[in-house]
Design an enzyme around this catalytic site. Structure first.
Site, short mmCIF file in Angstrom:
data_model
loop_
_atom_site.label_atom_id
_atom_site.label_comp_id
_atom_site.label_asym_id
_atom_site.label_seq_id
_atom_site.Cartn_x
_atom_site.Cartn_y
_atom_site.Cartn_z
N ARG A 172 -16.46 -22.94 43.41
CA ARG A 172 -17.85 -22.56 43.18
C ARG A 172 -17.94 -21.26 42.36
O ARG A 172 -18.76 -21.16 41.43
CB ARG A 172 -18.57 -22.41 44.51
N ILE B 243 -12.84 -26.48 54.10
CA ILE B 243 -13.78 -26.65 53.00
C ILE B 243 -15.14 -26.18 53.51
O ILE B 243 -15.40 -26.17 54.71
CB ILE B 243 -13.84 -28.11 52.47
N ASP B 244 -16.00 -25.77 52.60
CA ASP B 244 -17.28 -25.17 52.97
C ASP B 244 -18.17 -26.17 53.72
O ASP B 244 -18.02 -27.39 53.59
CB ASP B 244 -18.02 -24.67 51.72
N LYS B 245 -19.12 -25.63 54.44
CA LYS B 245 -20.04 -26.44 55.25
C LYS B 245 -20.66 -27.57 54.44
O LYS B 245 -20.69 -28.72 54.87
CB LYS B 245 -21.14 -25.54 55.83
#
Length: 304
Positions: A240, A140-142
């Site tokens: 997103r 998962i993204d930062k």
């Protein structure tokens, strides 16, 4: 000591108007990012007519000859670091953790340490030949918080990756997004690939990789909505990009959202629920964790 050069590019500027050096190289060499190019210019790996230049915005004129030397990357190694992690479940085969906002999943260029992998290697032993991403089967993204499953051995890794490929596991998110909805549920089926205008971004593109996201509207507020999102596929930045594509970008998203948005620590996106078949017992396992405090506090403010 200067780095070893791994490859070089010889370019010539053939435009009637003057143009920026970094922009020209970015257009000509797709494998390099704008930030990489600017760093190479600063470190004098790029010359114009045989001479290094001081600024990325150096103006090129017709006939200028540009040499781009790409230095060999320093090897990245994941080493154990004593960083606290929120362990939701653990046994001899799998580890389920709740990743906080602001933490990168594994070491990479620009993030060599202080990642989730560094923390996991300190916490427990991972038997995996991958030296950079040991145990990692999905990411998962930062600035996205929430649940990740980690494989502690090859048996677990193969099983969990197979479930991801066959779409038999469960990954549900919650997000605060811009705007309101007429419908209560929806399905976004739009292929994703690298953006043609910004290499840092993904975009809905023709002939991209199949990407499907399901959403359910949980609550609606003035100008914002709370959604539950279920991933059918797991592409980079999928939620997103899909939410931006339908006109409801994730609030706080610095890459795909508007500047006028909710203030937080990045996008208001949280991997809340994770389900999978245990690789050894074959029993279904499901976990759920609440979003971080800033997410819950923002929801409370929107409700009032």
């Amino acid at each position: 000591m200067r780095k070893i050069i791994s490859k070089s590019f010889n370019l010539e500027y053939n435009e009637t108007k003057k143009g920026r050096l970094d922009a020209f190289i970015n257009d000509e060499i797709s494998e390099l990012t704008r930030s990489q190019i600017q760093k190479f210019i600063k470190d004098q790996y790029i010359t114009v007519n045989g001479q290094p230049v001081a600024k990325s915005g150096f103006k090129l004129t017709n006939g200028d000859k540009i040499l781009v030397n790409v230095p060999e990357e320093e090897p990245i190694e994941a080493i154990p670091e004593n960083i606290p992690i929120d362990v939701v479940y653990e046994d001899d085969d799998v580890l389920v953790v709740n990743k906080p906002q602001g933490m990168v999943v594994h070491p990479a260029a620009g993030h060599p340490d202080k990642t989730l992998v560094n923390a996991i290697l300190y916490h427990c032993q991972i038997n995996d030949d991958d030296m950079i991403r040991p145990g990692i089967v999905h990411r998962i993204d930062k600035d996205t918080s929430g649940l990740l499953m980690i494989a502690k051995n090859n048996l677990a890794k193969q099983s969990l990756m197979k479930q991801l490929k066959e779409k038999s596991n469960l990954r549900e998110y919650v997000a605060i997004v811009h705007g309101n909805f007429k419908e209560k549920t929806g399905k976004i089926n739009a292929p994703l690939g690298r953006s043609k205008t910004d290499r840092k971004k993904q975009a809905v593109v023709e002939n991209g990789r199949n990407a499907v996201t399901h959403f359910t509207v949980l609550e609606q507020f003035e100008n914002y909505s709370l959604l539950k999102l279920k991933l059918e596929t797991g592409r980079t930045h999928q939620i997103r990009v899909h939410m931006q594509y339908i006109g409801h970008p994730v609030a706080g998203d610095p890459l795909y959202g508007p500047k006028n948005t909710l203030k937080g620590n990045g996008q208001f996106l949280h991997a809340k629920t994770l389900g999978f078949v245990h690789p050894r017992t074959n029993k279904w396992m499901e976990f759920s964790v609440e979003p971080p405090k800033i997410f819950l506090d923002t929801l409370m403010q929107l409700r009032h």
